[in-house]
Enzyme design. Structure first.
Site, PDB file in Angstrom:
ATOM      1  N   GLY A 248     -11.723  -7.357 -13.327  1.00 44.30           N
ATOM      2  CA  GLY A 248     -10.502  -8.415 -13.269  1.00 44.30           C
ATOM      3  C   GLY A 248      -9.128  -7.334 -13.384  1.00 44.30           C
ATOM      4  O   GLY A 248      -8.849  -6.050 -12.706  1.00 44.30           O
TER       5      GLY A 248
ATOM      6  N   THR B  96       8.841 -10.260 -12.880  1.00 42.11           N
ATOM      7  CA  THR B  96       9.568 -11.836 -13.600  1.00 42.11           C
ATOM      8  C   THR B  96       8.271 -12.673 -14.214  1.00 42.11           C
ATOM      9  O   THR B  96       8.751 -13.967 -14.129  1.00 42.11           O
ATOM     10  CB  THR B  96      10.286 -12.850 -12.330  1.00 42.11           C
ATOM     11  OG1 THR B  96       9.408 -13.005 -11.235  1.00 42.11           O
ATOM     12  CG2 THR B  96      12.017 -11.970 -11.901  1.00 42.11           C
ATOM     13  N   GLY B  97       7.112 -12.313 -14.727  1.00 41.39           N
ATOM     14  CA  GLY B  97       6.107 -12.871 -15.643  1.00 41.39           C
ATOM     15  C   GLY B  97       4.884 -13.362 -14.521  1.00 41.39           C
ATOM     16  O   GLY B  97       4.912 -13.137 -13.680  1.00 41.39           O
TER      17      GLY B  97
ATOM     18  N   HIS C 237      -0.044  15.247 -43.069  1.00 43.37           N
ATOM     19  CA  HIS C 237       1.146  16.771 -42.199  1.00 43.37           C
ATOM     20  C   HIS C 237       1.324  17.768 -41.158  1.00 43.37           C
ATOM     21  O   HIS C 237      -0.379  18.727 -41.248  1.00 43.37           O
ATOM     22  CB  HIS C 237       1.861  17.505 -43.511  1.00 43.37           C
ATOM     23  CG  HIS C 237       3.158  17.528 -42.592  1.00 43.37           C
ATOM     24  ND1 HIS C 237       4.528  16.853 -42.368  1.00 43.37           N
ATOM     25  CD2 HIS C 237       3.822  19.308 -43.141  1.00 43.37           C
ATOM     26  CE1 HIS C 237       4.991  18.287 -42.627  1.00 43.37           C
ATOM     27  NE2 HIS C 237       4.593  19.426 -42.322  1.00 43.37           N
TER      28      HIS C 237
HETATM   29  P1  NAI Z   1       7.908 -10.772 -18.214  1.00 43.09           P
HETATM   30  O1  NAI Z   1       7.764 -12.161 -18.690  1.00 43.09           O
HETATM   31  O2  NAI Z   1       7.754  -9.534 -20.081  1.00 43.09           O
HETATM   32  O3  NAI Z   1       9.686 -10.186 -18.115  1.00 43.09           O
HETATM   33  C1  NAI Z   1       9.973 -10.895 -17.099  1.00 43.09           C
HETATM   34  C2  NAI Z   1      11.852 -10.730 -17.034  1.00 43.09           C
HETATM   35  O4  NAI Z   1      12.307 -11.154 -16.057  1.00 43.09           O
HETATM   36  C3  NAI Z   1      11.879 -11.377 -17.994  1.00 43.09           C
HETATM   37  O5  NAI Z   1      13.284 -10.492 -18.627  1.00 43.09           O
HETATM   38  C4  NAI Z   1      12.909 -12.067 -17.527  1.00 43.09           C
HETATM   39  O6  NAI Z   1      14.427 -12.955 -18.356  1.00 43.09           O
HETATM   40  C5  NAI Z   1      13.061 -11.756 -16.105  1.00 43.09           C
HETATM   41  N1  NAI Z   1      14.113 -12.670 -15.260  1.00 43.09           N
HETATM   42  C6  NAI Z   1      12.736 -14.242 -14.660  1.00 43.09           C
HETATM   43  N2  NAI Z   1      13.347 -14.640 -13.926  1.00 43.09           N
HETATM   44  C7  NAI Z   1      14.673 -13.348 -13.284  1.00 43.09           C
HETATM   45  C8  NAI Z   1      15.619 -13.620 -12.060  1.00 43.09           C
HETATM   46  N3  NAI Z   1      15.988 -14.453 -11.467  1.00 43.09           N
HETATM   47  N4  NAI Z   1      16.652 -12.865 -12.535  1.00 43.09           N
HETATM   48  C9  NAI Z   1      16.241 -11.752 -13.147  1.00 43.09           C
HETATM   49  N5  NAI Z   1      15.461 -11.786 -13.945  1.00 43.09           N
HETATM   50  C10 NAI Z   1      14.604 -12.207 -14.224  1.00 43.09           C
HETATM   51  O7  NAI Z   1       7.549 -10.827 -17.168  1.00 43.09           O
HETATM   52  P2  NAI Z   1       6.494  -9.083 -16.446  1.00 43.09           P
HETATM   53  O8  NAI Z   1       7.089  -7.490 -17.047  1.00 43.09           O
HETATM   54  O9  NAI Z   1       6.225  -9.464 -15.340  1.00 43.09           O
HETATM   55  O10 NAI Z   1       5.350  -9.714 -16.956  1.00 43.09           O
HETATM   56  C11 NAI Z   1       4.103 -10.361 -17.345  1.00 43.09           C
HETATM   57  C12 NAI Z   1       3.397 -10.460 -18.380  1.00 43.09           C
HETATM   58  O11 NAI Z   1       2.068  -9.511 -18.340  1.00 43.09           O
HETATM   59  C13 NAI Z   1       3.806 -10.591 -19.352  1.00 43.09           C
HETATM   60  O12 NAI Z   1       3.497 -11.669 -20.604  1.00 43.09           O
HETATM   61  C14 NAI Z   1       3.502  -8.922 -20.213  1.00 43.09           C
HETATM   62  O13 NAI Z   1       3.249  -9.039 -21.510  1.00 43.09           O
HETATM   63  C15 NAI Z   1       1.789  -8.494 -19.467  1.00 43.09           C
HETATM   64  N6  NAI Z   1       2.550  -7.060 -19.598  1.00 43.09           N
HETATM   65  C16 NAI Z   1       1.439  -6.191 -20.257  1.00 43.09           C
HETATM   66  C17 NAI Z   1       1.918  -5.104 -20.962  1.00 43.09           C
HETATM   67  C18 NAI Z   1       1.672  -4.467 -22.049  1.00 43.09           C
HETATM   68  O14 NAI Z   1       0.818  -4.793 -22.894  1.00 43.09           O
HETATM   69  N7  NAI Z   1       1.515  -3.326 -21.816  1.00 43.09           N
HETATM   70  C19 NAI Z   1       1.668  -4.052 -18.987  1.00 43.09           C
HETATM   71  C20 NAI Z   1       2.172  -5.425 -17.960  1.00 43.09           C
HETATM   72  C21 NAI Z   1       2.080  -6.747 -18.673  1.00 43.09           C
END
Ligand code: NAI
Length: 462
Positions: free
Chosen positions: A40, A267-268, A441
Site C-alpha cells: 500500500g 493539507t491532509g 546509563h
Molecule cells: P495534516 O492533517 O497532518 O496537516 C495538514 C495541515 O495543512 C494542517 O496544519 C492544516 O491546518 C493545513 N492546511 C489545510 N488547508 C490549508 C490551506 N488552505 N492553507 C494553508 N494550510 C492549510 O496532514 P498531512 O501532513 O498531509 O498528513 C496526512 C495524514 O497522514 C495525517 O493524518 C498524518 O497523521 C498521516 N501521516 C503520518 C505520518 C507519521 O505518522 N509519521 C507520516 C505521514 C503522514
C-alpha cells in the site's frame, strides 16, 4: 472463481497484517491488490521511502554540521540524487518483497487487480467473482487536494510525487505544517532547498501538545526552514518548471504570492473507497466520508468489515495494523480489541517528535487535575555527547492517583522512547512506577525516567 473465509481488499499495513493474522488463525485468506507490489501507500509511497530519504539526508546533515567537531575532517559528501533515489527504491523493494514472502509463507492468495463488492459475500476482480464469508475493506486514503490547486505531480506535487522529483529544487513551498509537510520539508531543507512552509493555523502540527509545537518550530527554523503562519492558500499557478502560490493572511485578509520550483500540497488525506461499490451496496458513510463501522469493525452491511485510514481515527499505519489484527480475531471467533487511548504518534524529523495519550490542552479542556514532569535532553549525558541536547520529555499524570495520562517527547530517538510510556499506560502504571524502574546509563531513555521522577520528588540531573 474460488471460495475463501476472508477476502481483504487492500494490502497496506492494515490489510496485510489482517491477512497474516487471519491465516495464522486458520482462515482461508486472500488479499486483493491492484498495485504492482504489496504494502500500500506506506511501503510504496509513504512511510518507508520517506524514512530512507530522512535517513540519508540526516547523515548528510551530520557530515556537514558535526563531523568536524568530532575530529572527522575532510570534504563533506556531495549529493548524488540518482543514487539516493535508487537507495530509496531498494528500501521499498526489500520491504514489499518481504510482504510477498510472508503471504507465501502463510498461504495467503494475492488476487491481482482492483476489487469491487457486487454483494455481501462476493468480491469481483476483473471478470472473476470470488466467494468470501467475510470481506474486509482496507483501501486506505489518498491526498486531499485544495480548491484552486492543480496537482501535476511534477511541479505541484503530493506526498507521492515529492519522493521522486527529477532534481533537488532550489526553492520549495510546502502547503500545510502537518506531519507530511514537516518530514518532507526537512528532507529537502537538508539537501539545500530553500523551504517555506505556509500554514493556515497559528501553530504547526495541529492537535499536538502546545509546548512541543513551539519548541519544534524553533528547532526547524534553526535548521533553515521558514514559516508563514496564519495564511490560507488560495491557489497555485504552475508552468512546466515553476509555480506561484497565492495566500491570504488571516489577520488582515491581505493577499500575497510566493514563487517556487516545487510546491508540496500536504493539507491532509481523505479516505479512499472509490470503485468498491459501497454506495450500491448500501454501506453507510460518516459525515466526513469515512466508512462507518461498529465496535467490531463491521460496516452497516453484515459480513463486510473496514479498517485503517478508510474508517474514523488517526490515519496511522500502526493504528491500521492494530485494527487488522483485532478484526482477524473477531472473524476467528475471538475477542479483538484496540486501545484507542494508547496510540502513539511519531514525526520522523531530526529530532524526532512523539506523543501518546492526552495533551495538556486536552486535560485543561476536560477539567482534569494533572501534574507535569518535564526533563530537558540537555541534562542527558548521552544526548549531549551526540549533539542531540535539543528537546525534552514531558509526562502528564493524574494529580491524585499519579496514573500516567500522556507523554510528549521531542528529542533523540523520541519515536522509540515513547513506547516505554505506551507499555506503562497499557498496564495503567503511575509516573512513580516508571520512575522506580532502573534505566541503563547512558541512554536517552534516562530522560523519560527523569521526567517521571519530575512528577514526584524531582529529577536528579536538573
Ligand atoms: P495534516 O492533517 O497532518 O496537516 C495538514 C495541515 O495543512 C494542517 O496544519 C492544516 O491546518 C493545513 N492546511 C489545510 N488547508 C490549508 C490551506 N488552505 N492553507 C494553508 N494550510 C492549510 O496532514 P498531512 O501532513 O498531509 O498528513 C496526512 C495524514 O497522514 C495525517 O493524518 C498524518 O497523521 C498521516 N501521516 C503520518 C505520518 C507519521 O505518522 N509519521 C507520516 C505521514 C503522514
Amino acid at each position: 472463481m474460488s471460495s475463501y473465509d476472508v477476502i481483504i481488499i487492500g494490502s497496506g499495513p492494515g490489510g496485510y497484517v489482517c491477512a497474516i493474522r487471519c491465516a495464522q488463525l486458520g482462515l482461508k485468506t486472500a488479499v486483493v491488490e491492484g498495485r504492482e507490489t504489496l504494502g500500500g501507500t506506506c511501503l510504496n509511497v509513504g512511510c518507508i521511502p520517506s524514512k530512507a530519504l530522512l535517513h540519508a539526508t540526516h547523515m548528510l546533515h551530520e557530515a556537514e554540521h558535526n563531523f568536524a567537531d568530532m575530529g572527522l575532517k575532510g570534504k563533506s559528501p556531495s549529493v548524488d540524487w540518482t543514487q539516493m533515489q535508487s537507495y530509496k527504491q531498494s528500501t521499498i523493494d526489500t520491504n514489499t518483497k518481504g510482504i510477498e514472502f510472508l503471504f507465501k509463507k502463510n498461504k495467503i492468495d494475492w488476487i491481482k487487480g482492483w476489487g469491487t463488492i457486487p454483494e455481501a459475500g462476493k468480491v469481483k476482480v476483473g471478470d472473476d467473482v470470488h466467494d468470501a464469508k467475510s470481506i474486509v475493506i482496507a483501501t486506505g486514503s489518498e491526498p486531499a487536494s485544495l480548491p484552486g490547486v492543480d496537482v501535476d505531480e511534477k511541479v505541484v506535487v503530493t506526498s507521492t510525487g515529492v519522493l521522486s522529483l527529477g532534481k533537488v529544487p532550489k526553492k520549495m513551498i510546502v502547503i500545510g505544517a502537518g506531519v507530511i509537510g514537516l518530514e518532507i520539508g526537512s528532507v529537502y531543507a537538508r539537501l539545500g532547498s530553500e523551504v517555506t512552509v505556509i500554514e493556515y493555523l497559528d501553530a504547526i502540527t495541529p492537535g499536538m501538545d502546545g509546548e512541543v509545537q513551539k519548541s519544534f518550530m524553533k528547532i526547524l527554523k534553526k535548521q533553515g526552514m521558514e514559516f508563514i503562519m496564519g495564511a490560507a492558500v488560495q491557489g497555485t499557478e504552475a508552468s512546466k518548471t515553476k509555480a506561484k502560490v497565492t495566500y491570504k493572511l488571516r489577520k488582515d485578509d491581505s493577499e500575497h504570492t510566493l514563487d517556487a520550483d516545487v510546491v508540496l500540497v500536504s493539507t491532509g488525506r481523505k479516505p479512499f473507497h472509490d470503485g468498491l461499490g459501497t454506495e450500491a451496496l448500501g454501506i453507510e458513510l460518516t459525515k466526513r466520508g469515512q466508512i462507518g463501522v461498529s465496535d467490531s469493525w463491521e460496516t452497516s452491511v453484515k459480513g463486510v468489515y473496514a479498517i485503517g485510514d478508510v474508517i474514523e481515527g488517526p490515519m496511522l499505519a500502526h493504528k491500521a495494523e492494530d485494527e487488522g489484527m483485532a478484526v482477524a480475531e473477531v472473524l476467528a471467533g475471538k475477542h479483538g480489541h484496540v486501545n484507542y487511548g494508547v496510540i502513539p504518534g511519531v514525526i520522523y524529523t531530526h529530532p524526532e517528535v512523539a506523543n501518546v495519550g492526552m495533551t495538556e490542552e486536552q486535560l485543561k479542556e476536560a477539567g482534569r487535575a494533572y501534574k507535569t514532569g518535564k526533563f530537558s535532553f540537555m541534562g542527558n549525558a548521552r544526548a549531549k555527547a551526540v549533539f542531540a541536547g535539543d528537546g525534552f520529555v514531558k509526562i502528564l499524570a493524574d494529580k491524585e492517583t499519579d496514573r500516567i495520562l500522556g507523554a510528549h517527547i521531542i528529542g533523540p530517538g523520541a519515536g522509540d522512547l515513547i513506547h516505554e510510556v505506551c507499555v506503562a499506560m497499557e498496564f495503567g502504571a503511575s509516573a512513580e512506577d516508571l520512575a522506580m524502574t532502573c534505566h541503563a546509563h547512558p541512554t536517552y531513555s534516562e530522560a523519560v525516567r527523569e521526567a517521571a521522577l519530575a512528577c514526584g520528588d524531582g529529577p536528579i540531573h536538573m
